[in-house]
Design an enzyme around this catalytic site. Structure first.
Site, PDB file in Angstrom:
ATOM      1  N   ASP A 230      70.970  65.334  24.705  1.00  0.00           N
ATOM      2  CA  ASP A 230      70.968  66.526  23.866  1.00  0.00           C
ATOM      3  C   ASP A 230      71.782  66.160  22.622  1.00  0.00           C
ATOM      4  O   ASP A 230      72.560  65.196  22.618  1.00  0.00           O
ATOM      5  CB  ASP A 230      71.553  67.744  24.600  1.00  0.00           C
ATOM      6  CG  ASP A 230      71.134  69.054  23.913  1.00  0.00           C
ATOM      7  OD1 ASP A 230      70.672  68.994  22.748  1.00  0.00           O
ATOM      8  OD2 ASP A 230      71.283  70.135  24.512  1.00  0.00           O
TER       9      ASP A 230
HETATM   10  C1  BGC Z   1      69.885  72.099  21.884  1.00  0.00           C
HETATM   11  C2  BGC Z   1      68.555  71.453  22.243  1.00  0.00           C
HETATM   12  C3  BGC Z   1      67.791  71.147  20.987  1.00  0.00           C
HETATM   13  C4  BGC Z   1      68.634  70.239  20.116  1.00  0.00           C
HETATM   14  C5  BGC Z   1      67.973  69.882  18.811  1.00  0.00           C
HETATM   15  C6  BGC Z   1      70.649  71.247  20.904  1.00  0.00           C
HETATM   16  O1  BGC Z   1      71.801  71.898  20.451  1.00  0.00           O
HETATM   17  O2  BGC Z   1      70.651  72.286  23.045  1.00  0.00           O
HETATM   18  O3  BGC Z   1      67.819  72.297  23.068  1.00  0.00           O
HETATM   19  O4  BGC Z   1      66.569  70.542  21.291  1.00  0.00           O
HETATM   20  O5  BGC Z   1      69.858  70.898  19.804  1.00  0.00           O
HETATM   21  O6  BGC Z   1      67.877  70.988  17.996  1.00  0.00           O
END
Ligand code: BGC
Length: 782
Positions: A230
């Site tokens: 993530d």
């Molecule tokens: C979120 C993800 C997301 C990623 C990119 C993160 O903060 O938890 O679900 O895909 O950011 O935006």
């Protein structure tokens, strides 16, 4: 193409530096290229219910228009695998049009508590339903030659301190509830990538948790793809690589690539480990490179979004007021009738291609109505002038449609909800209008469970959740009876939060969140404790009626490795075409292990014309009777009489039959009644002591202190010392220029962000290479 062979060939030609360079992205939304080998870094972007593609030069929060489909909270209520496939395929096609090779979604985390700010992006409290919906969606996207990233693996069930929190749960709960949806998706749909969660599980960050990323995901479930972090989830890059994390995101700071090279050169990391990751990454890049162009028809996708919103809406209450007709004299009340609430806030927030609203849709339909705003959008407290005006408009009308919506600022990625109440601005409006006109139909939009103590003022309630850009036109079709609502709740709606044992432990304190309620969430809790929720899991009304009959079982005896076929006849006994969602639950016998009273093991949606009948079929295998035995580390089926229940909600079981199971794995069941009395008697309320929770865990629950400072220390922890305040104080100043929902999210997240994630903001002082020095200063400071 034989991707495996080709990637092995290419990796063999790479230098250590080149291989390491592939292990992080180029930027926020793109992978790196290796031009001399013809490897182009493709785009990967959010997700999940529509494409959020930020084209070159677009500021934060702005994205290319794309179709906004119902968020997972809504689409799960369709219980419709085929529909989820179609939505996935349509989003896949939109990815192709924009040149995006990989979609960051779906999210299949479990709704542990209604307070999780991100529940709108997740499917269900039930792992089987979440897994089935997720798998169908993934198959859809990937059928277009676009990959997905199934997220957030695993145990990410809250937003509070999500980047550092340790989700403390026992092995059984982890296996039976929090891993199962991922397991289904991985095994059934073979996603190209899995995104690891921010949090810790079993005391280790998911990004560097070898048991999770390699042991369970790859060795047990056979996952062959890439694990992506993530955004900002990586703590120790080398440890993460060894654990099975291939790609660190976002890109931009290349210090960790260098760290991988240094580790190889110094012998801290075997080159073969890097090779494995590089081969998986190249395989992914080869697939991403094959993306074919496409041009989608925005109107066709909008029509699909409408069909999906119709199938996802749940009729919660109706005493005959609905369906209504255009010949009625109507009042239309509520700010949400003009500017609907249709999607959630955070990384999934996107720009729709068009946006329906109810006022326009009713006008198009030819309805005669008067409109009143009723409440100011986002207002919390009632506005007397707006309410009086609404009452004036409602008086004497045949029907009053009140559009209520949980304000966006009350639920989002990045923070959890404080409670489940709707703003008084809206509940008071509903109550007051009911004093002048009883014929109220409330249309409710929200991303998760809300308190419904106002339900008595409405004769009908239609729940749309966050149904996407076509929510309003879908709603009007349902209200006017041109289509029949058929959605069912994918989560239990409690009367109040206090009834849920998880509320006692959510979101935890310090750096931990203790899952003391164990398996008992959602309907598992209500059914095991013998309590009645406001609206049960699997519940939803229709304009027609259905009869279930003729339960058929291919066998009434089973072994734990056998398979039983279950069938039942469904008849539409009403006057309107409609769809019923038939649900199969299994209730275990009393045995050695404690078990939830019943669990969902199958569902089928069947469409029927009036008078028509069809038989629906289910398969039950050994795992459907099993629980997980932590001591032996295996699924175990106890022998005895299991009840197979077929119904139209978890609380409306229409048919039952018994299956006698004789199981070889029964010998592994362990009786833990003496150490875990509360788990064997959930009806007592599950107030679990430290000692009992430690017994369940098989270890003491961890506690974390602030010092010594590390790269994982949070901004607010760093600000507790002088050096931290001097270096980082400015980070708590409000940001400018971002749109509201993103600013809210970052403002909520920042205090609990670890230092190592702050490099996402591009401050050279916080780049990975400089962090060690900062941490040293913090430790030396008062
Ligand atoms: C979120 C993800 C997301 C990623 C990119 C993160 O903060 O938890 O679900 O895909 O950011 O935006």
């Amino acid at each position: 193409m034989d991707y495996k062979a080709r990637s092995a060939e290419l990796v063999a030609k790479m230098t250590t530096e080149e291989k390491a360079s592939l292990c992080s992205g180029l930027s926020n939304w793109q992978l790196k290229s290796i031009d001399r080998l013809g490897l182009r870094g493709g785009y990967l972007t959010d997700g999940p219910h529509g494409l959020r593609f930020q084209a070159e030069g677009m500021p934060m929060g702005v994205s290319v228009p794309a179709t906004c489909f119902p968020a997972a909270c809504a689409s799960a209520c369709s219980f419709d695998r085929g529909l989820l496939f179609e939505i996935g395929a349509a989003i896949g096609d939109e990815c192709r049009q924009e040149g995006v090779s990989l979609l960051l979604g779906p999210g299949v985390n479990i709704k542990r508590s209604p307070l999780c700010g991100r529940n709108f992006e997740y499917f269900s409290e039930d792992p089987m339903l979440a897994g089935e919906m997720g798998a169908a969606f993934v198959k859809g996207v990937q059928s277009r030659g676009v990959g997905v990233s199934v997220k957030h693996y695993a145990g990410n069930n809250q937003e509070t301190r999500r980047l550092i929190v340790d989700s403390v749960m026992d092995e059984r709960t982890k296996r039976e509830i929090y891993l199962t949806a991922f397991e289904r998706v991985v095994k059934q749909a073979r996603p190209w990538t899995v995104m690891c969660a921010y949090n810790k599980l079993d005391g280790e960050y998911c990004s560097q948790n070898e048991a999770l990323l390699t042991g369970v995901l790859r060795d047990e479930w056979g996952f062959g793809g890439v694990v992506v972090s993530d955004w900002g989830a990586v703590s120790d890059r080398v440890k993460a690589l060894k654990a099975g994390l291939d790609l660190e995101m976002p890109g931009g700071d290349t210090w960790n690539d260098g760290e991988i090279v240094r580790a190889v050169k110094e012998g801290r990391l075997g080159e073969e480990t890097l090779d494995k990751a590089a081969r998986r990454l190249v395989e992914l890049m080869l697939k991403m490179n094959e993306l074919s162009a496409y041009e989608y028809d925005a109107d066709v996708h909008h029509a699909l979004a409408r069909r999906a919103a119709i199938a996802s809406s749940v009729l919660l209450k109706n005493d005959g007021l609905l369906p209504s007709s255009i010949f009625k004299n109507a009042a239309l009340i509520g700010a949400a009738a003009k500017s609907p609430r249709y999607q959630g806030g955070g990384s999934s927030h996107m720009t729709p291609t068009q946006l329906d609203n109810a006022v326009r849709e009713f006008t198009k339909a030819g309805l005669r109505f008067d409109y009143a705003e009723g409440y100011a959008p986002d207002a919390l407290e009632p506005d007397e002038a707006l309410i009086s005006e609404a009452c004036r408009v409602a008086r004497g009308k045949d029907i009053v449609y009140i559009f209520a919506a949980l304000p966006e600022k009350m639920e989002s990625e990045g923070f959890d909800r404080r409670g489940i109440e709707m703003p008084r601005a809206q509940t008071e409006l509903i109550r007051r209008v009911s004093e002048v006109n009883r014929n109220i139909a409330v249309i409710l939009s929200c991303g998760g469970v809300v308190d419904m103590s106002w339900e008595k003022y409405a004769r009908a309630i239609l729940l749309t959740y966050l149904g996407g850009q076509a929510t309003a036109s879908a709603t009007v079709e349902i209200l006017l009876g041109r289509v029949n609502p058929c959605g069912k709740l994918a989560e239990t709606w409690p009367v109040s939060l206090d009834e849920l044992p998880a509320s006692r432990y959510f979101p935890g304190e310090g750096r931990t969140s203790e899952y003391r309620e164990g398996l008992y969430i959602g309907y598992r809790w209500f059914d095991s404790a013998g309590r009645t929720p406001r609206y049960p899991f699997g519940y939803g009304l229709s304009y027609t009626t259905f009869r279930l009959a003729d339960l058929y079982l291919s066998d009434t005896h089973a072994a734990d490795d056998g398979e039983i076929t279950v069938g039942c006849k469904v008849t539409n006994t009403g006057t309107m075409p409609g769809a019923e969602i038939v649900q199969l639950y299994v209730a275990p016998p009393e045995g050695k292990a404690f078990r939830p009273a019943q669990e969902l093991k199958g569902f089928e949606k069947v469409r029927l014309n009036p008078g028509e009948s069809k038989t629906v079929w289910f398969k039950l295998g050994g795992r459907d009777f099993a629980h997980y035995e932590p001591e032996s580390g295996r699924w175990c089926v106890e022998s005895g009489d299991y009840e197979v229940r077929v119904g139209v909600s978890s609380r409306d079981i229409r048919l039952r039959a018994s299956v006698k199971v004789e199981s070889a794995s029964a010998v592994f069941a362990v009786d833990r009644r003496a150490e875990l009395p509360d788990y064997y008697a959930p009806e007592k309320g599950l107030e679990v002591s430290d000692a009992e929770f430690a017994s369940l865990l098989g270890r003491e629950a961890p506690h974390y202190g602030v010092r010594p400072y590390t790269v994982d220390s949070t901004l607010s922890e760093a600000l507790e010392c002088e050096a931290g305040r001097a270096a980082l104080g400015r980070y708590l100043e409000p940001g400018e220029g971002e749109d509201d929902q993103l600013r809210r999210m970052f403002a909520a997240m920042l205090p609990d962000m670890p230092l190592r994630s702050l490099n996402m903001f591009g401050d050279p002082q916080l780049s990975r290479g400089n962090l060690a020095e900062l941490v040293e200063k913090l430790n030396a400071s008062k």
